[in-house]
Enzyme design. Sequence first.
Site, short mmCIF file in Angstrom:
data_model
loop_
_atom_site.label_atom_id
_atom_site.label_comp_id
_atom_site.label_asym_id
_atom_site.label_seq_id
_atom_site.Cartn_x
_atom_site.Cartn_y
_atom_site.Cartn_z
N THR A 1 -10.24 -1.17 3.64
CA THR A 1 -9.58 -1.12 2.10
C THR A 1 -10.35 -2.99 2.07
O THR A 1 -10.58 -3.66 3.31
CB THR A 1 -7.97 -1.20 1.87
OG1 THR A 1 -8.47 -1.07 0.52
CG2 THR A 1 -7.41 -1.81 2.51
N SER B 1 -0.41 3.90 1.10
CA SER B 1 -0.90 5.14 2.57
C SER B 1 -0.27 5.32 3.24
O SER B 1 0.21 6.29 3.68
CB SER B 1 -2.67 4.26 2.46
OG SER B 1 -3.54 4.39 1.27
N LEU C 1 -8.26 4.25 -13.24
CA LEU C 1 -8.70 4.22 -11.59
C LEU C 1 -6.97 3.63 -12.06
O LEU C 1 -6.58 3.75 -10.13
CB LEU C 1 -9.33 3.78 -10.81
CG LEU C 1 -10.66 4.11 -10.35
CD1 LEU C 1 -11.53 5.42 -12.04
CD2 LEU C 1 -11.63 3.27 -10.12
N TYR D 1 -3.02 3.06 -10.38
CA TYR D 1 -1.90 3.98 -10.56
C TYR D 1 -0.83 2.62 -10.32
O TYR D 1 0.56 3.59 -10.17
CB TYR D 1 -2.11 4.56 -9.50
CG TYR D 1 -2.96 3.38 -8.54
CD1 TYR D 1 -1.51 2.44 -6.99
CD2 TYR D 1 -3.90 3.34 -7.33
CE1 TYR D 1 -1.52 2.25 -5.87
CE2 TYR D 1 -4.04 1.88 -6.37
CZ TYR D 1 -3.12 1.99 -5.63
OH TYR D 1 -3.29 1.03 -4.75
N SER E 1 0.47 -1.33 0.08
CA SER E 1 -0.05 0.11 -0.15
C SER E 1 1.07 1.22 0.49
O SER E 1 2.00 1.69 0.92
CB SER E 1 -0.80 -0.27 1.29
OG SER E 1 -1.30 0.70 0.96
N ASN F 1 -14.62 3.65 3.44
CA ASN F 1 -12.94 3.58 3.58
C ASN F 1 -12.54 4.24 4.46
O ASN F 1 -11.46 4.34 4.42
CB ASN F 1 -12.36 3.90 1.81
CG ASN F 1 -12.56 5.62 1.66
OD1 ASN F 1 -12.95 6.78 2.74
ND2 ASN F 1 -11.67 5.36 0.95
N LYS G 1 -14.64 -2.55 3.44
CA LYS G 1 -15.27 -1.73 3.16
C LYS G 1 -16.96 -1.27 3.96
O LYS G 1 -17.16 -1.12 4.44
CB LYS G 1 -14.96 -0.87 1.74
CG LYS G 1 -13.69 -0.65 1.57
CD LYS G 1 -13.84 0.26 -0.24
CE LYS G 1 -12.34 0.71 0.04
NZ LYS G 1 -11.90 1.33 -1.17
N ALA H 1 -15.27 -0.21 -6.72
CA ALA H 1 -14.95 1.03 -7.61
C ALA H 1 -15.97 1.57 -8.47
O ALA H 1 -16.15 2.94 -7.74
CB ALA H 1 -13.39 1.04 -8.01
N GLY I 1 -17.54 -3.74 -9.93
CA GLY I 1 -17.28 -3.97 -8.60
C GLY I 1 -17.03 -2.57 -7.47
O GLY I 1 -18.12 -2.12 -7.68
#
Length: 293
Positions: free
Chosen positions: A68, A23, A235, A237, A21, A93, A72, A142, A140
């Site tokens: 995540t 994050s 979407l 990345y 991740s 989230n 969620k 997202a 799905g």
Amino acid sequence: MRDIDAETRLITLLGFPLGHSLSPLIHNTALSEQEINAVYLCMPVAGHQFEPAVRGLAAAGFMGSNVTIPHKERAYELVDVLSDQARAVGAVNTIVCQCEKGSPPPSLYGDNTDIQGFLDPLKPYSSRLRDAEMTILGSGGAARAVCYALLSQYTPSSLTLIARTPSKAEALARDMATFDDRGALRITTFRESGRHVRRCSLLVNTTPVGMHPGTDQTPWPTAEDFSSGQIVYDLIYNPRKTRLLIEAERRGATGIGGMEMLIGQAAASYVQWTSRTMPADAVRRALDAHSGS
Ligand code: NAP
């Protein structure tokens, strides 16, 4: 990163598995840049441990958490208060522990910042998008946030869900019906959707097709369907430029990659935990250095 001491507060990411991740890099860069005495940690928590982990956030005085896959929807059920966005998409989230010093257990506030994160990079194109024709590849988790974001922000004249499993798209369309005042939602399959792709002003890829390590793949191999005047938003990345974006841009379309959404959703969570605006430039520099490393 700042030194950890007796006053250091905690923020965590709960999911399973967590993999690599970004994050922690995003949030620890921001916390450090703003000299906030807090750290952001990854906590891989499997299914049956999720509820006690969430209860523990409040009990142990965490500032909050990101949530995540696959938790969620369960987080949506566990928090005390929901934002309108979280309620609309049925998924949380971001959890904020709302604590009053010295008061009994804090309440858990649940939000879904994927919606704002997705919309932020579209702001410069708002006038082109209002009432426009749009398509979404995939149906799905997202896609749910994307679908709600587009219906509520741009009232598209048509919003076509292109799905491998139409029954999932039908369930999504049913859940979104209350936000679809114009009756814009349509469902089709990949095989039947060429004209929708050619006509749309915005195409959003919410499938993982093209993601590392499958970077030679694309969810829409007919690149001739793209043209200037279109926006193609992937979407994914990793990589930052997917095959879908490279081919769409070659045909004159405007490409948007998933990294800006990732930063946008992080910024929308960060401000709720810290009451500070995330220093996006410092975060972008850290992400650039990381991807070059
Ligand atoms: P998900 O819930 O598993 O949904 C994936 C969707 O893609 C499903 O509808 C699935 O179809 C479809 N799909 C998968 N493989 C396909 C294929 N080969 N051909 C056609 N359709 C296919 O996953 P998610 O959570 O929505 O995430 C999807 C992508 O978005 C991932 O790449 C994720 O990294 C990215 N994402 C990015 C951000 C960001 O901040 N940039 C945020 C969230 C997600 P079925 O229903 O038939 O299985």
